[in-house]
Design an enzyme around this catalytic site. Structure first.
Site, mmCIF file in Angstrom:
data_model
loop_
_atom_site.group_PDB
_atom_site.id
_atom_site.type_symbol
_atom_site.label_atom_id
_atom_site.label_comp_id
_atom_site.label_asym_id
_atom_site.label_seq_id
_atom_site.Cartn_x
_atom_site.Cartn_y
_atom_site.Cartn_z
ATOM 1 N NE ARG A 1 7.003 36.235 -23.640
ATOM 2 C CZ ARG A 1 6.237 35.941 -24.775
ATOM 3 N NH1 ARG A 1 5.054 36.537 -25.050
ATOM 4 N NH2 ARG A 1 6.930 35.324 -25.891
ATOM 5 C CD GLN B 1 16.054 38.605 -24.046
ATOM 6 O OE1 GLN B 1 17.073 37.944 -24.334
ATOM 7 N NE2 GLN B 1 15.723 39.667 -24.582
ATOM 8 C CG ASP C 1 9.901 34.846 -22.513
ATOM 9 O OD1 ASP C 1 8.674 34.059 -22.279
ATOM 10 O OD2 ASP C 1 10.087 35.646 -23.173
ATOM 11 C CB SER D 1 10.165 33.518 -25.640
ATOM 12 O OG SER D 1 9.711 34.561 -25.842
ATOM 13 C CE1 TYR E 1 2.502 38.320 -25.252
ATOM 14 C CE2 TYR E 1 2.670 40.209 -23.579
ATOM 15 C CZ TYR E 1 2.919 38.867 -24.229
ATOM 16 O OH TYR E 1 3.453 37.990 -23.405
#
Ligand code: NAD
Length: 394
Positions: free
Chosen positions: A121, A127, A130, A133, A228
């Protein structure tokens, strides 16, 4: 190439992998779309809307027989796995780090498994694909709305002839995609909002939404790989839980969104913290799972009221409760991924490509992703030859 949209069978799942708008676009790009009868029902999308968009409406048996690529939202059921055939691909949120045995079964069957939740990601070009998200955005929004609906007071400051109501104090624990959306939504509803995360980078993001960032004096900084968080050790966890408890007690609403990839969600709100909250407070646990969530006593899919009057909502699959928004976004993610991976009218699997190395889990009868293979017993036949994504050794 024929892409087949399944009717989701998981309990409470109302999303669908493709919406009619996307069907039209895919058909225009040369991908024929088959839709299992009733696939869009949960998202208020009729078979005729799909047919109007150019899809063929088929039975499950026809779908699994004719489609080259099966499109799903969640992982296929055991029954669906048996219907898949060698050479076919399945694309969805397959959660292979949580269900490596599913990857082994798909590999053994000669099915190519492509999992959107393994998307790298941090690459800007991923994007549009994704799905983590896009679905976290929906979930974060809904968490704030659910909390406001359950809370017995107002979120905003209200000055009326009958008196003044103070605004609700909302605390969001975990300020990733979902947490930031929950913060933004609670702010828009007029609450006074605070946010907290173990990644120091989240401070400016929380503050940019007009919320206060909570910094613990025993500050734990736990930025991990790929943006993360890493898992905390026992000592860090204890210090965090103890200090957070004081903040939790001062809030009317607590929304938790903390996750660590491939691990059980960290426990942030302990039993003692719940006991110290004021009667009438509401806790929404987005980490709720059968293994336990961010909140002691939360149960996935259930609302529990504790002896001291705290409502704990085990919000395990909020995107499924907003099937229109969630399916629209997911459909665009799937369409972008298909566009990226298709060449000359067929899926072109190339695990030397950085994005494909992330999302392709099984291919040619093997688990091709080391992170998944590592979770399986050594004697698993499909394990042979998996390579490490981070090392790009395909
Ligand atoms: P996630 O769902 O894995 O976790 C949610 C949040 O919980 C994270 O912010 C994490 O730091 C936090 N968390 C984990 N353990 C915690 C603990 N013990 N205490 C408190 N908080 C804890 O994360 P996500 O929402 O998927 O996002 C992860 C990161 O990826 C973020 O930095 C996000 O901005 C980033 N991201 C980047 C891109 C991009 O660069 N294009 C796209 C999407 C996400």
């Amino acid at each position: 190439m024929k892409a087949g949209v399944v009717r989701e069978t998981a309990s409470g799942e109302r999303r669908v992998a493709l919406v009619p708008d996307t069907v039209t676009k895919l058909q225009a790009s040369g991908i024929e779309v088959l839709v299992e009868r009733g696939a869009g029902e949960g998202a208020w999308l009729s078979d005729s809307a799909y047919a109007d968009a150019g899809a063929s409406i088929v039975s499950a048996a026809e779908l699994y027989r004719d489609a080259d690529v099966i499109l799903t939202v969640t992982k296929p059921s055991a029954e669906a796995v048996h219907m898949l055939r060698p050479g076919q691909a399945v694309v969805g949120m397959l959660t292979p780090l949580v269900h490596p045995e599913l990857a082994a079964a798909l590999a053994a069957q000669g099915v190519t498994a492509i999992s959107l939740d393994r998307m790298p990601r941090t690459l800007t070009r991923t994007q549009p694909m994704d799905a983590l998200s896009s679905q976290a955005n929906v979930a974060g929004y809904k968490a704030a709305v659910v909390a406001a609906a359950e809370f017995g007071g107002f979120f905003p400051l209200l000055i009326t002839a009958a008196g003044t109501a103070r605004p609700a104090k909302v605390l969001v624990l975990g300020a990733g995609v979902a947490g930031l959306q929950a913060i933004g939504t609670a702010r828009r509803l007029g609450a006074v909002v605070s946010g907290y995360d173990v990644r120091p980078a989240s401070k400016t993001e929380v503050e940019s939404l007009g919320a206060t960032f909570i910094e613990l004096t025993e500050g734990v900084s736990a930025a991990g790989e790929g943006g993360y968080a890493r898992e905390l050790n026992a000592e860090e966890r204890q210090a965090q839980q103890d200090e957070l408890a004081g903040h939790i007690a001062r809030h009317d609403v607590v929304i938790t969104t903390a996750q660590v990839p491939g691990r059980r969600p960290p426990l942030l709100v302990t039993e003692d913290a719940i006991k110290a909250m004021t009667s009438g407070s509401v806790v929404v646990d987005m980490g709720a799972s059968p293994l336990g969530g961010n909140v002691a006593g939360s149960r996935p899919g259930e609302t529990v009221v504790t002896g001291n009057g705290i409502t704990i909502i085990g919000a395990d699959n909020l995107p499924a409760t907003m099937p229109t928004a969630a399916s629209n976004a997911y459909s665009r993610n799937i369409s972008a991924l298909l566009g990226y991976m298709t060449s000359d009218g067929a899926l072109a699997i190339d695990t030397s490509d950085e994005i494909q190395a992330g999302v392709v889990i099984t291919h040619d009868g093997r688990i091709v992703q080391e992170a998944v293979a590592r979770l399986l017993p050594a004697e698993t036949p499909a394990k042979g030859g998996a390579s490490d994504v981070s090392g790009s050794t395909y």
